[in-house]
Scaffold this motif. Sequence first.
Motif, PDB file in Angstrom:
ATOM      1  N   HIS A 216       0.843  -1.196   0.000  1.00 32.44           N
ATOM      2  CA  HIS A 216       0.000   0.000   0.000  1.00 32.44           C
ATOM      3  C   HIS A 216       0.884   1.254   0.000  1.00 32.44           C
ATOM      4  CE1 HIS A 216      -3.898  -2.019   0.989  1.00 32.44           C
ATOM      5  NE2 HIS A 216      -3.058  -2.959   1.398  1.00 32.44           N
ATOM      6  N   PHE A 217       0.380   2.310  -0.610  1.00 30.81           N
ATOM      7  CA  PHE A 217       1.124   3.570  -0.614  1.00 30.81           C
ATOM      8  C   PHE A 217       0.166   4.752  -0.542  1.00 30.81           C
ATOM      9  CE2 PHE A 217       0.300   2.669  -5.099  1.00 30.81           C
ATOM     10  CZ  PHE A 217      -0.206   3.888  -5.555  1.00 30.81           C
ATOM     11  N   ALA A 218       0.674   5.878  -0.044  1.00 30.06           N
ATOM     12  CA  ALA A 218      -0.042   7.158  -0.030  1.00 30.06           C
ATOM     13  C   ALA A 218       1.006   8.238  -0.240  1.00 30.06           C
ATOM     14  CB  ALA A 218      -0.759   7.363   1.295  1.00 30.06           C
ATOM     15  N   ALA A 219       0.830   9.068  -1.276  1.00 27.89           N
ATOM     16  CA  ALA A 219       1.881  10.033  -1.598  1.00 27.89           C
ATOM     17  C   ALA A 219       1.364  11.081  -2.568  1.00 27.89           C
ATOM     18  CB  ALA A 219       3.090   9.318  -2.213  1.00 27.89           C
ATOM     19  N   GLY A 220       2.171  12.130  -2.737  1.00 35.10           N
ATOM     20  CA  GLY A 220       1.880  13.164  -3.717  1.00 35.10           C
ATOM     21  C   GLY A 220       0.918  14.215  -3.209  1.00 35.10           C
ATOM     22  N   CYS A 221       1.245  14.834  -2.090  1.00 34.84           N
ATOM     23  CA  CYS A 221       0.329  15.818  -1.492  1.00 34.84           C
ATOM     24  C   CYS A 221       0.417  17.197  -2.119  1.00 34.84           C
ATOM     25  CB  CYS A 221       0.592  15.912   0.009  1.00 34.84           C
ATOM     26  SG  CYS A 221       0.235  14.373   0.891  1.00 34.84           S
ATOM     27  N   GLN A 222       1.316  17.399  -3.076  1.00 35.77           N
ATOM     28  CA  GLN A 222       1.439  18.653  -3.812  1.00 35.77           C
ATOM     29  C   GLN A 222       1.719  19.855  -2.897  1.00 35.77           C
ATOM     30  OE1 GLN A 222       1.042  17.616  -7.109  1.00 35.77           O
ATOM     31  NE2 GLN A 222       0.468  15.689  -6.151  1.00 35.77           N
ATOM     32  N   GLY A 223       2.436  19.619  -1.805  1.00 37.17           N
ATOM     33  CA  GLY A 223       2.781  20.715  -0.914  1.00 37.17           C
ATOM     34  C   GLY A 223       1.733  21.046   0.124  1.00 37.17           C
ATOM     35  N   SER A 224       0.657  20.257   0.180  1.00 33.55           N
ATOM     36  CA  SER A 224      -0.414  20.508   1.161  1.00 33.55           C
ATOM     37  C   SER A 224      -0.583  19.302   2.085  1.00 33.55           C
ATOM     38  CB  SER A 224      -1.731  20.810   0.438  1.00 33.55           C
ATOM     39  OG  SER A 224      -1.625  21.952  -0.379  1.00 33.55           O
ATOM     40  N   GLY A 225       0.541  18.748   2.509  1.00 34.47           N
ATOM     41  CA  GLY A 225       0.503  17.478   3.217  1.00 34.47           C
ATOM     42  C   GLY A 225      -0.060  17.509   4.621  1.00 34.47           C
ATOM     43  N   VAL A 226      -0.016  18.644   5.307  1.00 29.12           N
ATOM     44  CA  VAL A 226      -0.518  18.667   6.678  1.00 29.12           C
ATOM     45  C   VAL A 226      -1.985  18.247   6.712  1.00 29.12           C
ATOM     46  CG1 VAL A 226      -0.991  20.123   8.678  1.00 29.12           C
ATOM     47  CG2 VAL A 226       1.141  20.402   7.414  1.00 29.12           C
ATOM     48  N   ALA A 227      -2.766  18.787   5.777  1.00 33.44           N
ATOM     49  CA  ALA A 227      -4.177  18.400   5.709  1.00 33.44           C
ATOM     50  C   ALA A 227      -4.368  17.147   4.871  1.00 33.44           C
ATOM     51  CB  ALA A 227      -5.005  19.548   5.136  1.00 33.44           C
ATOM     52  N   MET A 228      -3.735  17.115   3.687  1.00 32.03           N
ATOM     53  CA  MET A 228      -3.986  16.023   2.748  1.00 32.03           C
ATOM     54  C   MET A 228      -3.504  14.676   3.271  1.00 32.03           C
ATOM     55  SD  MET A 228      -5.276  14.952  -0.032  1.00 32.03           S
ATOM     56  CE  MET A 228      -5.709  16.507  -0.834  1.00 32.03           C
ATOM     57  N   ALA A 229      -2.339  14.644   3.924  1.00 28.23           N
ATOM     58  CA  ALA A 229      -1.807  13.368   4.403  1.00 28.23           C
ATOM     59  C   ALA A 229      -2.732  12.744   5.446  1.00 28.23           C
ATOM     60  CB  ALA A 229      -0.405  13.560   4.984  1.00 28.23           C
ATOM     61  N   THR A 230      -3.400  13.577   6.227  1.00 30.93           N
ATOM     62  CA  THR A 230      -4.349  13.060   7.210  1.00 30.93           C
ATOM     63  C   THR A 230      -5.506  12.372   6.505  1.00 30.93           C
ATOM     64  OG1 THR A 230      -3.776  14.823   8.743  1.00 30.93           O
ATOM     65  CG2 THR A 230      -5.850  13.678   9.131  1.00 30.93           C
ATOM     66  N   TRP A 231      -6.020  13.004   5.455  1.00 33.35           N
ATOM     67  CA  TRP A 231      -7.123  12.420   4.694  1.00 33.35           C
ATOM     68  C   TRP A 231      -6.680  11.142   3.991  1.00 33.35           C
ATOM     69  CZ3 TRP A 231      -8.295  11.322  -0.424  1.00 33.35           C
ATOM     70  CH2 TRP A 231      -9.650  11.115  -0.711  1.00 33.35           C
ATOM     71  N   LEU A 232      -5.489  11.173   3.388  1.00 29.09           N
ATOM     72  CA  LEU A 232      -4.973   9.979   2.717  1.00 29.09           C
ATOM     73  C   LEU A 232      -4.770   8.839   3.712  1.00 29.09           C
ATOM     74  CD1 LEU A 232      -2.284  11.461   0.279  1.00 29.09           C
ATOM     75  CD2 LEU A 232      -4.641  10.785  -0.243  1.00 29.09           C
ATOM     76  N   GLY A 233      -4.200   9.165   4.866  1.00 24.93           N
ATOM     77  CA  GLY A 233      -3.965   8.141   5.877  1.00 24.93           C
ATOM     78  C   GLY A 233      -5.245   7.475   6.336  1.00 24.93           C
TER      79      GLY A 233
END
Length: 265
Positions: A181-198
Amino acid sequence: HPGKYARGLAAAAERAGAHLVDGVRVGGIREEAGGFRLATDKGELRADAVLVATNGYSKDARGTALPWLARRLIPLNSYIIATEELPPETMDRLFPGRRMISDSKRVLNYFRPSPDGKRVLWGGRASFRAATAEQSAPTLHGYMTATFPELKDVKITHAWTGYVAFTFDYLPHIGVQDGVHFAAGCQGSGVAMATWLGHNVALKLLHLLRNLLHFVTRAASVFVQFISLLLHHLANGGLFSSHLRQFFRHAFISATLQSAGIILA
């Protein structure tokens, strides 16, 4: 404060029973019967499932544990500076309502008052080549004073940097490749996006999520970029407003992904 947020997430994970280990490098992932074997610089581990969420740190001079993912990510440095403490009246004038701001450039700047309201925090892409935080600080200071000329004599007290990850189609992705499994490529908005991806990857690991934001083919990716650049050109020529350009771009990307069987949740 991303650092405090990350520590809070780590503490919550530990309370839920997770065992966290830092300072260990994974050099390889090998699928085997009933799970995976991970080679690390401290020994081998066995896991039932593996999630790679290294984003902008997926590859360095020593290589990568997941070449397939690393080839699909563009790591870039993002840089931030902090000014010395400023008078309250200055902060009130620069940031009415203490709002956070970003501009609309392709290579954008983002800035805000510090949480205590006493400093200006200014971030952006100061360099597309490897540069230290100290080397990039004068460039960011120049961007800041171009927007706020009255800050030209204000001192910079802090500077830091870290990697973000972009993708060729400007979209974040979660998925499974060779069982990993992978989650990546937040385009510089990872603080919010990584939480949603996770959260969504966790649902997938629990077999509660069907559709993933997987990588489309390279041809589709190039076509998305072409249409995006075309709309950008038209907008700059005054034929489209920026809001219309964003609407058409997102509509096109959504249609492209749906044609590939990918649904944006």
